[in-house]
Design an enzyme around this catalytic site. Structure first.
Site, PDB file in Angstrom:
ATOM      1  N   GLU A   1       0.802  -1.223   0.000  1.00  0.00           N
ATOM      2  CA  GLU A   1       0.000   0.000   0.000  1.00  0.00           C
ATOM      3  C   GLU A   1       0.837   1.276   0.000  1.00  0.00           C
ATOM      4  OE1 GLU A   1      -3.944  -1.959   2.083  1.00  0.00           O
ATOM      5  OE2 GLU A   1      -2.783  -0.496   3.225  1.00  0.00           O
TER       6      GLU A   1
ATOM      7  N   GLU B   1      -4.857  -8.308  -0.850  1.00  0.00           N
ATOM      8  CA  GLU B   1      -5.311  -8.057   0.526  1.00  0.00           C
ATOM      9  C   GLU B   1      -6.668  -7.399   0.535  1.00  0.00           C
ATOM     10  OE1 GLU B   1      -2.675  -5.934   3.360  1.00  0.00           O
ATOM     11  OE2 GLU B   1      -4.532  -5.074   4.157  1.00  0.00           O
TER      12      GLU B   1
END
Length: 452
Positions: free
Chosen positions: A203, A292
């Site tokens: 991320e 995810e």
């Protein structure tokens, strides 16, 4: 990395949290409050009392279902698997029994074939997730790894909006960072865990608590340094499948040459943003993974029913509309995860097992009528000499659904069912006539059919 930035000490998200961000974006699903649990299912899962009461009432009539046509000759993406994250530093390691439940493929098992672990910045912590990774490999799973931060010696601080202590990798340390990732890959390989792939950064576009990367920095690293990494390279793992992070990779031939898997997370991503036309145009030879997510939230119990069916729909759309080749949950063991804190399979986990146990790595998705009736979702996969069909009925009434296979032979069909009172429960085997069979899909249920 002493705390989990996804959650606070009591399981509530920290600030700024994903829940806050997603609510601001207006895409966080709203769930009706459910009653406390009242019983257990066939596999020991908790049954929602509200759902049980609803099932006893007069159902709303379902619309007539059209036949779900499955064309086994019309192939789509190759499936790499389904799985979850183990992060011993933040959530504690899985026990030996929980590893077997997560990665085993028999009854009362999740059937996960993928494990994601972190890449600690401290070499002294590299063994922390090794036991779970080794057992996953022994049970046939593949392992990927994602870093949250480079070693501290490689990082500098800078101003990122209102954040005055934001972190980024120093430009002069790109080669050293590639070596760090390569060293971790080698360490795991030498200890019995050959990584399927390693990510450049978890991320990079939602990094208040870890290391920021811009798309340009990611492209530069891929162009100049990723080629030295001795396993498949995954990037960019945007928190919300934001295409402004992955488009530049796909549009840069040199960067694209050094990446193997376009990885994405789906926090708050609306279904309309699941398709990726640019990947279809330029991603030949590359893989597309969802690495995810938790869905629809991290605050409700994973045993609420029929809310757990939302996970099944999310998986369906990820396979059919996004055409991902992999689907990886966040923590494997969590109150909102596929395993409850006591290590038993939750209702969300049962929904995942309908895919993970039966759609194995190397299977290929084939074309199927995706929504033959209102509230009914169908996807199909071919492999191992069989055709696997996963059918969800989110409606409040049972549906009589016809399934017709074309361009392929079939003689029998076995099925497994999850509803308010059952978890992946075998429903036996019946015959197939002229390539067709008809099955009752109970209200608020998911059924997997294995056609041979």
């Amino acid at each position: 990395m002493t705390a989990n930035p996804h959650e606070g000490p009591g399981g509530e998200p920290t600030s700024p949290s994903r829940r806050t961000v997603l609510a601001t974006l207006g895409v966080l699903p709203v769930l009706t409050a459910a009653a406390t649990t009242a019983g257990t299912g066939a596999a020991g899962a908790t049954v929602d009392a509200g759902a049980a009461a609803s099932a006893a009432t007069t159902p709303v009539p379902a619309a007539a279902a059209a036949a779900a046509v499955i064309d086994v000759s019309a192939t789509r993406q190759t499936i790499r698997g389904f799985g979850g994250m183990s992060h011993a530093a933040w959530a504690g390691d899985l026990t030996a029994a929980q590893r077997d439940t997560a990665f085993g493929t028999g009854d009362e098992r999740l059937g996960f074939s993928l494990l994601r672990i972190p890449v600690p910045e401290d070499r002294a912590a590299w063994s922390r997730d090794l036991a779970t990774a080794k057992r996953a490999v022994e049970l046939g799973a593949s392992v990927i790894a994602s870093p949250w931060n480079p070693p501290a010696s490689m990082v500098e601080t800078f101003v990122h909006g209102s954040q005055t202590n934001a972190r980024r990798l120093r430009y002069g340390m790109y080669a050293a960072y590639a070596q760090h990732l390569n060293d971790f890959t080698t360490y795991l390989r030498n200890n019995g865990v050959p990584l399927y792939g390693i990510s450049v950064q978890n991320e990079p576009d939602y990094a208040q608590d870890w290391t920021w990367w811009t798309a340009a920095e990611m492209v530069r690293f891929l162009r100049e340094n990723a080629g030295s990494i001795g396993t498949r390279v995954i990037a960019p793992e945007s928190f919300q499948y934001l295409k402004n992070m992955s488009d530049p990779i796909l549009n840069d031939p040199a960067a694209l040459a050094n990446v193997d898997v376009i990885g994405a997370h789906l926090y708050g991503t609306p279904f309309a943003n699941f398709p990726y036309p640019l990947f279809k145009q330029k991603g030949a030879g590359k893989e597309l993974w969802m690495t995810e997510v938790y869905y629809p939230n991290s605050t409700d119990s994973a045993d609420l029913w029929p809310q757990a069916l939302d996970v099944g729909e999310h998986l369906h759309r990820a396979m059919v509309e996004a055409e991902f080749q992999a689907y990886i949950w966040w923590y494997i063991r969590r109150s909102y995860g596929p395993l409850r804190e006591d290590g038993r399979i939750s209702k969300r986990g049962a929904a995942m097992a309908h895919f993970a146990r039966f759609v194995r790595p190397g299977y290929v998705r084939v074309e199927a009528t995706a929504q033959p009736a209102t509230g009914v979702f169908v996807s199909a996969y071919r492999g191992g000499g069989s055709t696997v069909v996963v059918a969800l009925n989110k409606g409040t009434a049972a549906t009589s659904q016809q399934f017709t296979l074309v361009n392929g032979a079939a003689s029998s069909v076995s099925s497994w069912l999850t509803d308010a009172s059952r978890n992946v429960a075998s429903q036996g085997t019946t015959g197939v006539a002229n390539g067709s069979f008809t099955a009752a899909l109970p209200a608020r249920s998911v059924t997997t059919f294995v056609v041979r």
